[in-house]
Every structure is written in C-alpha cells, then in structure tokens.
Design a protein around this motif. Structure first.
Motif, PDB file in Angstrom:
ATOM      1  N   ALA A 186      34.801  30.220 -55.636  1.00 12.05           N
ATOM      2  CA  ALA A 186      34.505  31.643 -55.026  1.00 12.05           C
ATOM      3  C   ALA A 186      33.622  31.270 -53.899  1.00 12.05           C
ATOM      4  O   ALA A 186      32.974  30.390 -53.776  1.00 12.05           O
ATOM      5  CB  ALA A 186      33.858  32.436 -55.996  1.00 12.05           C
ATOM      6  N   THR A 187      33.985  32.140 -52.881  1.00 15.41           N
ATOM      7  CA  THR A 187      32.918  32.218 -51.784  1.00 15.41           C
ATOM      8  C   THR A 187      32.585  33.516 -51.212  1.00 15.41           C
ATOM      9  O   THR A 187      33.051  34.843 -51.268  1.00 15.41           O
ATOM     10  CB  THR A 187      33.908  31.773 -50.310  1.00 15.41           C
ATOM     11  N   LEU A 188      31.201  33.608 -51.240  1.00 13.54           N
ATOM     12  CA  LEU A 188      30.283  34.887 -50.892  1.00 13.54           C
ATOM     13  C   LEU A 188      29.575  34.885 -49.750  1.00 13.54           C
ATOM     14  O   LEU A 188      28.815  33.675 -49.293  1.00 13.54           O
ATOM     15  CB  LEU A 188      29.498  35.593 -52.155  1.00 13.54           C
ATOM     16  N   GLY A 189      29.885  35.817 -48.491  1.00 16.50           N
ATOM     17  CA  GLY A 189      29.050  35.462 -47.425  1.00 16.50           C
ATOM     18  C   GLY A 189      28.667  36.659 -46.610  1.00 16.50           C
ATOM     19  O   GLY A 189      29.201  37.800 -46.976  1.00 16.50           O
ATOM     20  N   ASP A 197      27.306  33.179 -42.536  1.00 17.48           N
ATOM     21  CA  ASP A 197      27.151  31.998 -43.360  1.00 17.48           C
ATOM     22  C   ASP A 197      27.692  32.730 -44.729  1.00 17.48           C
ATOM     23  O   ASP A 197      27.711  33.853 -44.898  1.00 17.48           O
ATOM     24  CB  ASP A 197      25.799  31.532 -43.572  1.00 17.48           C
ATOM     25  N   ALA A 198      27.800  31.667 -45.621  1.00 16.65           N
ATOM     26  CA  ALA A 198      28.251  31.903 -47.011  1.00 16.65           C
ATOM     27  C   ALA A 198      28.274  30.876 -47.764  1.00 16.65           C
ATOM     28  O   ALA A 198      27.866  29.646 -47.644  1.00 16.65           O
ATOM     29  CB  ALA A 198      29.925  32.004 -46.839  1.00 16.65           C
ATOM     30  N   TYR A 199      28.146  30.990 -49.301  1.00 15.12           N
ATOM     31  CA  TYR A 199      27.953  30.213 -50.200  1.00 15.12           C
ATOM     32  C   TYR A 199      29.204  29.924 -51.236  1.00 15.12           C
ATOM     33  O   TYR A 199      29.942  30.774 -51.273  1.00 15.12           O
ATOM     34  CB  TYR A 199      26.910  30.759 -51.073  1.00 15.12           C
ATOM     35  N   TYR A 200      29.256  28.809 -51.298  1.00 14.28           N
ATOM     36  CA  TYR A 200      30.688  28.083 -51.742  1.00 14.28           C
ATOM     37  C   TYR A 200      30.351  27.862 -53.355  1.00 14.28           C
ATOM     38  O   TYR A 200      29.538  27.165 -53.483  1.00 14.28           O
ATOM     39  CB  TYR A 200      31.244  27.167 -51.113  1.00 14.28           C
ATOM     40  N   LEU A 257      27.870  27.190 -46.877  1.00 15.36           N
ATOM     41  CA  LEU A 257      28.770  26.815 -45.830  1.00 15.36           C
ATOM     42  C   LEU A 257      28.075  26.527 -44.613  1.00 15.36           C
ATOM     43  O   LEU A 257      27.003  27.176 -44.394  1.00 15.36           O
ATOM     44  CB  LEU A 257      30.005  27.604 -45.721  1.00 15.36           C
ATOM     45  N   MET A 258      28.731  25.671 -43.492  1.00 11.80           N
ATOM     46  CA  MET A 258      28.154  25.788 -42.222  1.00 11.80           C
ATOM     47  C   MET A 258      28.165  27.085 -41.563  1.00 11.80           C
ATOM     48  O   MET A 258      28.867  27.627 -41.859  1.00 11.80           O
ATOM     49  CB  MET A 258      28.903  24.995 -41.250  1.00 11.80           C
ATOM     50  N   GLN A 292      30.316  41.666 -44.809  1.00 15.52           N
ATOM     51  CA  GLN A 292      30.120  41.122 -46.227  1.00 15.52           C
ATOM     52  C   GLN A 292      31.588  40.639 -46.436  1.00 15.52           C
ATOM     53  O   GLN A 292      32.683  41.379 -46.116  1.00 15.52           O
ATOM     54  CB  GLN A 292      29.838  41.977 -47.294  1.00 15.52           C
ATOM     55  N   ARG A 293      31.492  39.354 -46.962  1.00 12.84           N
ATOM     56  CA  ARG A 293      33.012  38.823 -47.067  1.00 12.84           C
ATOM     57  C   ARG A 293      32.781  38.054 -48.361  1.00 12.84           C
ATOM     58  O   ARG A 293      31.640  37.653 -48.742  1.00 12.84           O
ATOM     59  CB  ARG A 293      33.489  38.008 -46.208  1.00 12.84           C
ATOM     60  N   GLY A 294      33.893  38.170 -49.358  1.00 15.89           N
ATOM     61  CA  GLY A 294      34.200  37.514 -50.418  1.00 15.89           C
ATOM     62  C   GLY A 294      35.396  37.152 -50.785  1.00 15.89           C
ATOM     63  O   GLY A 294      36.543  37.760 -50.525  1.00 15.89           O
TER      64      GLY A 294
END
Length: 843
Positions: free
Chosen positions: A276-279, A264-267, A248-249, A290-292
């Motif tokens: 899923a989104t992990l960032g 930042d995070a990965y989609y 992600l941006m 940490q966010r998921g």
C-alpha cells in the motif's frame, strides 16, 4: 509480486523510500544483453585467455580434482606453498591471481600481493586489490585498495548480466565475511560503468548482502563526482524481490494553476503479495491533494488494485470557486468457485473535479463514469453471467446534472447455436432478469425546461428470446432463415413522452411481444490469386457479398417501454441490409522475423491503449519482459474494406419514430454508432470501414458514414500510425455532424452542429534506449480554432541513470487553462526522484 526497487534514506529522524517499476533506465544497451565495464577491461581480456594453467585446471576438474596451483616459481614447505610470478590458484569455481602468494593447502587460505584478482563464486564476484588474504574453504577474506563487481560475468572486455541488480564498488578495505556478505570501508557503490561513474555513493561504511541489500552508512550522493546530498543511512537493492516499508522520495513539479507542487508518500510492504502507498501533495495555489493505492496479487492471474485521489481545494477567483473532490477506482479480477470474477468500480464526486485536476486530457474531458462487477462462467456452449452496474453521464459541471442508470442486480444466460436432436434445425436462446433504475435531472430553466425524470428505485425486467434457424449450404451459397420470439416484461411503464418531455414512469406492468424473421444470404466469395510476386509476396484478393432481410412485428407499445440498455430499443422494422467486404491478403515467400525492437506504443493515435495483465504494470515493462523475436505471420490481411447500407421499407418503424429528435433503435445501433434517424426515411447512410495493416508497425483506418439523403458526411474518423526504426508518427482527424433537428432546442441555446478535431504525435527513440529519446503530441479543435492540449517529453539515458523532462498544456472547456512542468531523475535498479507517474508518460 515482484516489486524490487527501494531506496531507504534516514535523515532528521525520518525514513524515505523510493519505489519504481522493475526496469527504470537502460542498464544495458537494448540491442543486446551485454554492457562494457571499462575498468580493467584490458587486464581482464588478457587474464581470461585460455592459459596453460586454466587448461590444466579444467582437465583436473573433470577428473575430480578441485584444486590447481600454477606459478613461475614454487617453494613447498609441508602444506604451505610459496608462489612467485604469474600466480594462478584454481579452487572449485574460484580463481585467484597475483604476483606473489602464500597458500596453505590444509586450511585453503592464501595471502597474496601485487595485482590481486579474485573471480568466480555463486554471485560472479570480481575483486581487484593491491593485496589481501582469502580462505577458499570459508569463502571469506580481507582485501585492500579494492575495485569490485557482483552479478556480472566477464568475457574479454564485455560483461554479461547474471543478476537482476548488478553493482560495482570500491573500498580502502573490503572484508568478505561469508559467501554473500561484504563489508566495505571508505568506499563507493554504484551501478554505473567504472572508472568514471555518472553517480555513486561515497560512504564511510557499506554492508553488502548479495541477494539482499547494500546498507550504506554516512554517505554522500555524487553526480559526476559532485556531492549533491548527504544521507546518514541508505540502502541499495541488490535483489529483485526485496521490498521494504518507508517514506518515498519527495516529488516536485510546477503548474501555472496549482503553483509549486511538493509531495511525499509512505510505502507499506504488507507481505510478499500485498502493499500500500499513502501520500499527499501540496499545491501552493490550491491546497492539499491526497493519494492512496492498495495492491494485491494473490495468484498469477488475480489481482486487486484500489486507487484514491482527492483534493481539498482553497478555490480560485473572487469569490473563490472550489473545484475539489475525489475519485476512487477499484480494479480486480480472479476466480471464485469456477466463475470468472471481475470488478471495475469508479466513483467520481463531481465532473468539475475531473476537469480541473486530471492530468491526462482524454480522461479529463470524459464525461462518463462506469462501474461494473460481474461473475461469468461458460460451459459446453452455455454462458451464465451475474452482474451489478452503474452508469453515469455528467451533462455539465453543475452539481446534480447527471444521468444515472443502474443494474442491481442482473442475471443473463445465453447459448450458441445447437442442433435440435437429429433434425437440420438449430436453436439458441438469450435470457435476462434484471433490477433497474434510471434518473435524469431537469435541464434548462422553467417554464422552457425539460423536466426531471425518475423511475422507481428498483423495477423489474424479464427478457427472453429463443431462436430457431435452418441453415443451408449449397455449392458455396449460404442461406440461413431464422425465427426469433421476443418476450419482455416490465414492472413499470413510460407515459407522456414527447420531444420536450421525457414523460414519467408509473407502477403499471407492461409486456412487449415481438416476432422477428431474419433471412441471411451469403453468395460464394469471389477471389483471385495473382501469379506474379510483388514486394517479395504473393497476393490474393477476396470479395465477400452478403444480404439480410429482417422483419420484426408486434412491438405496438414502444412509447411505453422504459429505456435502460440495448434490450429496450427493439421496434417493428421491415428492412433489407446489403453489403460486401473486400480483403487483400499478402503471403511472404520467405521466413523473415518481425522487427522486435520495443516501440513507443503509447503514442498510437486513436487506437486502444496498450494493456497490461496487471493494472499497475506499465505496458513498456511488459513488452520488455516478453519480447521474443519471432517470425511474423506468413499471411497478413493487408487491406480490409467493408461497405454496408440498409433500406427501410417501413420508414416510421411501426410508429416508434419521433420526428424532430435523434432516435436510437436496435436496427440503427446495429448498423452504426452515429445517430442519424430524426425523420422518416427509407435509406440509411452508407457505412464504410477501411483498414490498412501492411506490417505489425503500420496501421491506418478510415471510418466514414455518408448520408445520401442529406448529401453530407455524418461522421468521419481517419487514423494513421507508423513506426519505422526509431521514429514513431501518428495522426488522426475526427469529424462529427449532429443532425440539425437535434442541434437546437427551445429550452436553451443551440448546440454545436459540427465537431472537427485533429490529433498528431511524433516520437524518436525507444522507452529504454540509451541516449536521447523524445516524443510529443498535440490536439486541435478545428471548429473552435483552439489548441486543446500539447504534451512534450524528452529523455536522456546513460548506462546507469536517466533524466526525463515533460511539458503539458491543457485547455479544458472554460474550466482549466494550465501549463505543467514535471521531471524525473532515475537511477538504474534504485528508482527516480520527480513527479512523473508511469501511467501518464507518453512512452
């Protein structure tokens, strides 16, 4: 799942993907479905008139001829036509216009120069060029000095959307290699109005798959013509369903407590119904967060939404006070074997973590954590439920200071009133079988402390209460006597409870038995219809009195009953409840549709938050997707005022009342949620519930509990919300008086005996309004003389992009005093750059 927006960036070996909900800015003016594209508007208006050639083409198309050629001069050489002046070629659903053209009727290929224009096709393409070639049969061609659009259908100087992601492009050379594929060289792409777009990609090469993506190579991102970023590779969404895995941006923000925030995070687009989104985020003053999120929507009415948020905190102060922790939430719903299945699971590692890092004030100060999962089925008036539940109430930020009540598992069954054979009698039942546990920590410092309390890990409770009733109706009078038997069995009992000691649970079964008699009387309603109209409406006033006599006997062991939920607080009582409801109805004398403009529902003070069927769907998006303008109700209940009070003939409730502390019993909980019983008394507070709702955009409510015995207001909650035009106003005041006996304790300092808090909100604009919108809310503690929170949000939307800025200030107990600045820059049909999450916005 229809998450469409993505924006893929590859730089320095990394890929970044930007993701936002389906509608991000006002691509269109909200008032209608059209936008203005100024590029060539005058030309389109002139060329799309009903020319003689167009009329002839329409007539020939009806007769089956798909080809019509018009020009001032024509030269025919076999199958080749040389056309001069005002050339128009109609072929199926395409129309080509130019000053000069050569057309081969066998190959369907045309070469044209001078004011070249190609319109139509399945994607509503509109191409303007200096010259070019096109093959109607193959739907391919090559154009030079191009300005074009897809997904728009022009009507004069107006354009109607025919795609979920329309866009415009320019290019030195454009090749159309198939009906849905374009190659643009040395050009631009944007969703803004031409010829002066607010933003655009200026690229060396663009590959456009209509219904898929626009792949952009070696591009500069321009804002108002100024280069801002360089992207070796990017994708622009031109199809609603398309999703793609990637980074992600980045998100940025500034906080007085967290410092500079960068994340930042990965989609991961797992499949069409799961993602899923992990960032992670870095707080320069605190550490890492940490966010998921995992989301799934197998069917239209089923979903799974799993969220994780955690912080590894370096701590603040000397020595460092670490406030890190984690919060996990699972929301899911669906159908399993004919049962409705719902799970709402919430895990919180510590209350201090919530106070320190939750960015919504009302959530940050909420001390309760509830988790529940259940299966439910109703059939033919019978209901069967199976559920597990855990309730936690954090008493302070000190670790371990939490009350925990668990139901693991529980099974409930009940029925509605059913006729007993052919007799005038009716019967119903309610039954429950549950495994329960409860624990409470030690409070205060010994020897002047309240000891800890704990039941067994799993005690059993069986509760059954059948009811039989005999309702009578006579000339508008309603009389319903009922007899209920209560039988409850516990595998453990409570002993030794006092004001300063919660007692202890011992492994000794106890049975509670009670007989309850209820007689409910409802006289005929008093009503009057007013003959004269007022404000274009006819008016009707109704008064509905009622009285209920209730007698419960047999609960002689209330002090031995462990308390878990509402089934455990039944006591002897001998009482009369009396009250009335007065209603004022208004009936419109003519049909008039309600105002259907989307309003700032999130600013409503005191009311429930707008709900979405799917948890991750923002309420605004749902309103935008389902906003048909329908006529409002012909009849509206404008005013509702309910007054109710109880008189207790037995002021001690069979000896169950413990003087000097708050007593919550079935009879008091049924009357009001405000505890008032601290001493024997005959008269309850007068409970008043007053509500006004003149329109769907006006709402006011005043809830009041007045205690005549103590001559004071126990609780008052006043709320008002009004939406008119583009203005939203809301305000509220909540007052709570804690009974004096419960406000002090020998184990510690006196608690505050009075709370008085104000809330106010003001907004202008609409969630997707083009132009300026702004909103703010504030909370003030009048007793403490302190500002609790301030939130201000402002947005400016252009035709294809928008910017939102937000300021938040929190004062949370003695844990947190924070100022937070956030922003989001949003591009229509692409996404946004910033740190504002949809669930945390005011609108």
């Amino acid at each position: 799942m229809t998450l469409r927006n993505r924006f893929l960036i590859t730089a320095a070996g990394l890929c970044h993907l930007l993701l936002v909900p389906p509608l991000v800015t006002s691509q269109l003016p909200p008032e209608n479905a059209a936008v203005t594209l100024r590029a060539g508007a005058a030309e389109k208006s002139a060329t799309e008139q009903a020319t003689p050639c167009a009329l002839a083409a329409a007539a020939q198309k009806q007769s089956g001829d798909v080809q019509t050629i018009c020009a001032i001069q024509q030269e025919e050489e076999g199958s080749v036509y040389k056309l001069h002046g005002a050339v128009e070629i109609y072929y199926q659903n395409y129309v080509l216009r130019a000053d000069e053209a050569t057309f081969n009727s066998d190959t369907k290929e045309v070469t044209a120069t001078g004011h070249f224009a190609l319109d139509g096709g399945p994607n509503d393409d509109h191409i303007r060029a200096s010259h070019g070639t096109y093959n109607f049969a193959l739907e391919s061609g090559r154009f030079y000095d191009v300005t074009g659009t897809t997904g728009l259908r022009f009507r004069g100087n107006r354009a109607i959307l025919t795609s979920t992601a329309p866009f415009a492009f320019t290019g030195r050379v454009v090749e159309k290699t198939s009906p849905d594929h374009y190659l643009v060289y040395d050009g631009t792409i944007t969703t803004c109005e031409l010829p002066h777009p607010k933003w655009q990609f200026d690229a060396r090469k663009v590959m456009v798959d209509v219904g898929g993506n626009a792949k952009i190579y070696h591009s500069n991102f321009l804002l108002h013509g100024v280069p801002v970023l360089y992207f070796p590779f990017a994708t622009h969404p031109v199809e609603k369903e398309s999703r793609q895995s990637g980074f992600l941006m980045p998100s940025v923000a500034r906080s007085s407590v967290k410092g500079n925030v960068l994340g930042d995070a990965y989609y991961w687009a797992i499949n069409r119904m799961m993602d899923a989104t992990l960032g992670a985020e870095y707080f320069s003053l605190r550490g890492w967060a940490q966010r998921g999120q995992f989301r799934a929507q197998p069917t239209e009415n089923s979903y799974v939404d799993l969220n994780y948020f955690g912080v590894i905190d370096r701590g603040i102060g000397t020595p460092p006070l670490k406030e890190g922790g984690e919060n996990v939430r699972l929301n899911s719903a669906g159908t399993i074997g004919g049962f409705r299945a719902v799970a709402n699971i919430d895990y919180l590692s510590s209350f201090l973590f919530r106070l320190a890092f939750n960015e919504v004030f009302s959530q940050a100060v909420y001390s309760e954590v509830k988790s529940q999962a259940f299966l439910s089925k109703s059939s033919d008036g019978f209901t069967l439920n199976g559920f597990v539940e855990r309730y936690q109430n954090f008493l302070s930020t000190t670790p371990g200071q939490v009350i925990t009540i668990s139901h693991a598992p529980s099974f409930d069954s009940s029925s509605v009133d059913r006729q007993l054979w052919r007799t005038p009698l009716y019967w119903s039942y309610d039954a429950s079988l549950a495994g329960l546990s409860r624990s409470e920590p030690q409070q205060g410092t010994c020897p002047a402390c309240i000891p800890a309390f704990r039941t067994g890990n799993l005690l059993g409770r069986f509760d059954l209460h059948p009811e039989i009733s005999l309702p009578f109706l006579f000339r508008g009078w309603s009389l319903r006597p009922a007899l209920t038997l209560h039988e409850t069995y516990y595998t453990e009992r409570l002993v030794g409870e006092t004001v300063e000691n919660p007692g202890q649970a011992i492994s000794d079964p106890v049975t509670r038995q009670a007989l309850e008699t209820i007689v409910e009387l409802r006289p005929p309603a008093l009503e009057r219809v007013f003959d004269k109209e007022f404000l274009g409406r006819k008016w009707k006033h109704v008064i509905e009195p009622r009285a209920t006599y209730r007698f419960v006997t047999g609960v002689n062991n209330f002090a031995n009953i462990l308390k878990f939920d509402e089934r455990d607080i039944l006591t002897d009582t001998h009482e009369v409840e009396y009250g009335l409801v007065t209603r004022l109805y208004a009936k419109r004398t003519s049909e008039k549709p309600d105002d259907c403009d989307v309003i700032m529902k999130g600013l409503t003070v005191g009311g429930p938050a707008p709900e979405s069927i799917i948890p991750w769907q923002h309420p605004t998006a749902r309103m935008l997707a389902n906003n048909p303008c329908q006529a409002g109700p012909q009849v509206r209940e404008v005013v509702t005022w309910e007054l109710v009070q109880k008189y207790f003939l037995d002021p001690t409730f069979g000896g169950a009342l413990i003087a000097g502390q708050r007593n919550v019993l079935t009879t008091t909980a049924d009357l009001t949620g405000i505890a008032f019983l601290t001493q024997p008394r005959h008269l309850s507070p007068l409970v008043s519930r007053l509500r006004f709702e003149t329109t769907s955009r006006t709402d006011a409510e005043w809830d009041l509990d007045y205690d005549f015995q103590n001559k004071r207001v126990n609780a008052s909650s006043l709320l008002a919300n009004y939406h008119f035009g583009q203005i939203t106003v809301g305000g509220g005041d909540a007052i709570l008086q804690i009974p004096v006996e419960a406000a002090t304790s020998s184990s510690g300092p006196a608690q505050p005996a009075r709370f008085n808090q104000f809330r106010a909100a003001l907004g202008y604009g609409r969630p997707v309004k083009r132009g300026f919108s702004a909103a703010g809310s504030v909370g003030f503690d009048a007793e403490g003389g302190a500002l609790q929170f301030v939130t201000a949000q402002t947005t400016y939307n252009w035709d294809c992009c928008g910017v939102t800025m937000e300021y938040r200030s929190y004062t949370v107990a003695n844990v947190r005093s924070e100022n937070l600045f956030r922003f989001t820059f949003t591009l229509a049909n692409i996404g946004g750059f910033g740190s504002m999450r949809p669930q945390e916005r005011l609108y």
